[in-house]
Design a protein around this motif. Structure first.
Motif, PDB file in Angstrom:
ATOM      1  N   UNK A 213      57.685  -1.968   2.360  1.00  0.00           N
ATOM      2  CA  UNK A 213      58.967  -2.012   1.639  1.00  0.00           C
ATOM      3  C   UNK A 213      59.941  -0.985   2.189  1.00  0.00           C
ATOM      4  N   UNK A 214      59.454   0.231   2.408  1.00  0.00           N
ATOM      5  CA  UNK A 214      60.318   1.298   2.895  1.00  0.00           C
ATOM      6  C   UNK A 214      60.863   0.976   4.288  1.00  0.00           C
ATOM      7  N   UNK A 215      60.012   0.472   5.163  1.00  0.00           N
ATOM      8  CA  UNK A 215      60.434   0.216   6.541  1.00  0.00           C
ATOM      9  C   UNK A 215      61.240  -1.078   6.694  1.00  0.00           C
ATOM     10  N   UNK A 216      60.905  -2.089   5.921  1.00  0.00           N
ATOM     11  CA  UNK A 216      61.586  -3.377   6.101  1.00  0.00           C
ATOM     12  C   UNK A 216      62.833  -3.537   5.245  1.00  0.00           C
ATOM     13  N   UNK A 217      62.817  -2.994   4.052  1.00  0.00           N
ATOM     14  CA  UNK A 217      63.893  -3.278   3.103  1.00  0.00           C
ATOM     15  C   UNK A 217      64.682  -2.048   2.663  1.00  0.00           C
ATOM     16  N   UNK A 218      64.211  -0.863   2.998  1.00  0.00           N
ATOM     17  CA  UNK A 218      64.877   0.350   2.535  1.00  0.00           C
ATOM     18  C   UNK A 218      64.939   1.412   3.639  1.00  0.00           C
ATOM     19  N   UNK A 219      64.908   0.967   4.888  1.00  0.00           N
ATOM     20  CA  UNK A 219      64.856   1.909   6.005  1.00  0.00           C
ATOM     21  C   UNK A 219      66.128   2.734   6.123  1.00  0.00           C
ATOM     22  N   UNK A 220      67.236   2.189   5.715  1.00  0.00           N
ATOM     23  CA  UNK A 220      68.506   2.913   5.819  1.00  0.00           C
ATOM     24  C   UNK A 220      68.797   3.613   4.492  1.00  0.00           C
ATOM     25  N   UNK A 221      67.917   4.549   4.129  1.00  0.00           N
ATOM     26  CA  UNK A 221      68.068   5.251   2.847  1.00  0.00           C
ATOM     27  C   UNK A 221      67.725   6.717   3.022  1.00  0.00           C
ATOM     28  N   UNK A 222      68.129   7.505   2.051  1.00  0.00           N
ATOM     29  CA  UNK A 222      67.769   8.924   2.060  1.00  0.00           C
ATOM     30  C   UNK A 222      66.249   9.094   1.964  1.00  0.00           C
ATOM     31  N   UNK A 223      65.599   8.225   1.186  1.00  0.00           N
ATOM     32  CA  UNK A 223      64.148   8.297   1.043  1.00  0.00           C
ATOM     33  C   UNK A 223      63.467   8.088   2.397  1.00  0.00           C
ATOM     34  N   UNK A 224      63.920   7.095   3.153  1.00  0.00           N
ATOM     35  CA  UNK A 224      63.330   6.819   4.464  1.00  0.00           C
ATOM     36  C   UNK A 224      63.619   7.964   5.431  1.00  0.00           C
ATOM     37  N   UNK A 225      64.843   8.479   5.403  1.00  0.00           N
ATOM     38  CA  UNK A 225      65.195   9.594   6.289  1.00  0.00           C
ATOM     39  C   UNK A 225      64.282  10.786   6.032  1.00  0.00           C
ATOM     40  N   UNK A 226      64.042  11.070   4.769  1.00  0.00           N
ATOM     41  CA  UNK A 226      63.164  12.183   4.415  1.00  0.00           C
ATOM     42  C   UNK A 226      61.710  11.877   4.788  1.00  0.00           C
ATOM     43  N   UNK A 227      61.258  10.668   4.475  1.00  0.00           N
ATOM     44  CA  UNK A 227      59.871  10.295   4.755  1.00  0.00           C
ATOM     45  C   UNK A 227      59.555  10.322   6.239  1.00  0.00           C
ATOM     46  N   UNK A 228      60.504   9.883   7.055  1.00  0.00           N
ATOM     47  CA  UNK A 228      60.261   9.787   8.489  1.00  0.00           C
ATOM     48  C   UNK A 228      60.818  10.969   9.270  1.00  0.00           C
ATOM     49  N   UNK A 229      61.517  11.872   8.588  1.00  0.00           N
ATOM     50  CA  UNK A 229      62.033  13.063   9.233  1.00  0.00           C
ATOM     51  C   UNK A 229      63.061  12.786  10.315  1.00  0.00           C
ATOM     52  N   UNK A 230      63.910  11.811  10.055  1.00  0.00           N
ATOM     53  CA  UNK A 230      64.962  11.462  11.018  1.00  0.00           C
ATOM     54  C   UNK A 230      66.315  11.457  10.314  1.00  0.00           C
ATOM     55  N   UNK A 231      67.388  11.720  11.059  1.00  0.00           N
ATOM     56  CA  UNK A 231      68.716  11.700  10.433  1.00  0.00           C
ATOM     57  C   UNK A 231      69.100  10.301   9.971  1.00  0.00           C
ATOM     58  N   UNK A 232      69.811  10.236   8.891  1.00  0.00           N
ATOM     59  CA  UNK A 232      70.245   8.960   8.325  1.00  0.00           C
ATOM     60  C   UNK A 232      71.083   8.167   9.334  1.00  0.00           C
ATOM     61  N   UNK A 233      71.867   8.857  10.156  1.00  0.00           N
ATOM     62  CA  UNK A 233      72.710   8.184  11.156  1.00  0.00           C
ATOM     63  C   UNK A 233      71.849   7.376  12.123  1.00  0.00           C
ATOM     64  N   UNK A 234      70.682   7.909  12.479  1.00  0.00           N
ATOM     65  CA  UNK A 234      69.770   7.196  13.368  1.00  0.00           C
ATOM     66  C   UNK A 234      69.266   5.918  12.701  1.00  0.00           C
ATOM     67  N   UNK A 235      68.976   6.011  11.414  1.00  0.00           N
ATOM     68  CA  UNK A 235      68.457   4.854  10.687  1.00  0.00           C
ATOM     69  C   UNK A 235      69.480   3.733  10.556  1.00  0.00           C
ATOM     70  N   UNK A 236      70.755   4.038  10.721  1.00  0.00           N
ATOM     71  CA  UNK A 236      71.806   3.022  10.616  1.00  0.00           C
ATOM     72  C   UNK A 236      71.913   2.163  11.873  1.00  0.00           C
ATOM     73  N   UNK A 237      71.324   2.610  12.970  1.00  0.00           N
ATOM     74  CA  UNK A 237      71.418   1.866  14.233  1.00  0.00           C
ATOM     75  C   UNK A 237      70.645   0.554  14.134  1.00  0.00           C
ATOM     76  N   UNK A 238      71.260  -0.568  14.541  1.00  0.00           N
ATOM     77  CA  UNK A 238      70.576  -1.865  14.467  1.00  0.00           C
ATOM     78  C   UNK A 238      69.246  -1.891  15.233  1.00  0.00           C
TER      79      UNK A 238
END
Length: 122
Positions: A21-46
């Protein structure tokens, strides 16, 4: 012992459905950024979104495999198949810990190891 082993294996499956769920449907979130230790801007990239969705799908396959082996497979094959899927989780946790984040070995690997030992002993 069998009930405890089953409960632990189900908890590992539930954890992997959460990761799906986190990776497929909520990857572009603060929760995912914190869980994966990556900046939110990176998670926005297609491209990153595509990678996360693919990774989430694999986590879902692990979860389904564990549940299928526990509740659908014949009893004679159930333990062996459950051990196989839990071993897959363990290998993924070791690799993830070596390449991405040391915490993966505890968060994903430890529950899978406990479940593996309990299923093996049951």
């Amino acid at each position: 012992m069998q009930i405890i082993a089953t409960i632990m294996a189900v908890l590992v499956a539930v954890e992997h459905f959460f990761i799906l769920w986190l990776e497929m449907f909520n990857a572009n979130s603060d929760m995912a950024a914190k869980a994966f230790g990556v900046p939110r801007e990176l998670l926005k990239m297609p491209e990153v979104q595509t990678l996360f969705k693919n990774q989430g799908l694999y986590n879902g396959f692990l979860a389904v495999g564990i549940l299928f082996s526990l509740f659908v497979m014949p009893a004679a094959a159930s333990a062996g198949a459950t051990l196989f899927f839990l071993a897959c989780v363990l290998v993924a946790a070791v690799y993830g810990s070596a390449t991405a984040s040391k915490s993966i070995i505890v968060v994903q690997g430890l529950p899978a190891l406990i479940a593996f030992v309990l299923v093996y002993l049951a």
